[in-house]
Design a protein around this motif. Structure first.
Motif, PDB file in Angstrom:
ATOM      1  N   GLY A  21      -0.822   3.182   3.781  1.00  0.00           N
ATOM      2  CA  GLY A  21      -0.623   2.068   2.853  1.00  0.00           C
ATOM      3  C   GLY A  21       0.367   2.412   1.757  1.00  0.00           C
ATOM      4  N   ASP A  22       0.246   3.617   1.207  1.00  0.00           N
ATOM      5  CA  ASP A  22       1.167   4.047   0.154  1.00  0.00           C
ATOM      6  C   ASP A  22       2.599   4.153   0.678  1.00  0.00           C
ATOM      7  N   LYS A  24       4.153   0.755   1.064  1.00  0.00           N
ATOM      8  CA  LYS A  24       4.586   0.221  -0.232  1.00  0.00           C
ATOM      9  C   LYS A  24       5.902   0.850  -0.691  1.00  0.00           C
ATOM     10  N   ASP A  31       8.243   1.599   1.267  1.00  0.00           N
ATOM     11  CA  ASP A  31       9.233   1.153   2.249  1.00  0.00           C
ATOM     12  C   ASP A  31       9.587   2.232   3.276  1.00  0.00           C
ATOM     13  N   ARG A  46       5.613  -2.300  10.399  1.00  0.00           N
ATOM     14  CA  ARG A  46       4.895  -2.664   9.174  1.00  0.00           C
ATOM     15  C   ARG A  46       3.486  -3.186   9.452  1.00  0.00           C
TER      16      ARG A  46
END
Length: 160
Positions: free
Chosen positions: A43-44, A47, A49, A132
């Protein structure tokens, strides 16, 4: 799998539920702690990219969760392909998990290979938009494994 069996003979029947003892609970907790750690990292990274690296961490979250689920059924494997085969044999085909979760695991595995090695001759290929989506798919897979474990009395610790 056969090589692993020769090098480390097993003294228990695969596919049978393991006793809920301190060692088993410790092992399940360790795998699930690693799984949740990889989910957070995925998840990090998303975020920040980095969808390709997030995909790799998402796969490892699923790998650790699958390893925990197989462990409580006395199925011990060490290699990626062996975990994948055992997941289908002992969890999906036996009815412990819905077939879609086997398909999800396969997709995460393929995506991890694609994202880690990025060879132009590798199939299947994935777009950035597809990459993603994999952390969410891994979260869904891990949540299902947690439910599987809880239904069998192995409630993983939520401590990290």
């Amino acid at each position: 799998w056969q090589e692993e069996g020769r090098s480390t003979p097993l003294d228990f029947e695969e596919g049978q539920l393991r006793a809920d003892d301190e060692t088993t609970q410790y092992t399940v907790d360790a795998y699930m702690r690693d799984s949740r750690h990889n989910l957070r990292a995925a998840g990090d990274l998303l975020k920040l990219d980095y969808p390709d690296i997030a995909t790799s961490r998402a796969y490892y979250a699923a790998f650790d969760a699958a390893t925990a689920a197989l462990y409580i059924l006395n199925v011990v494997r060490g290699k990626h392909a062996s975990i994948k085969t055992a997941l289908h044999q002992f969890l999906a085909k036996s009815g412990y998990l819905e077939p879609e979760y086997g398909q999800t695991y396969d997709l995460l595995s393929d995506a991890r290979i694609f994202s880690d090695y990025k060879r132009p001759d590798r199939e299947p290929k994935f777009t950035e938009d597809q990459l993603r989506q994999f952390p969410a798919e891994a979260q869904r897979f891990v949540t299902r494994i947690e439910r599987f474990l809880q239904e069998r009395g192995f409630a993983p610790s939520q401590d990290d």
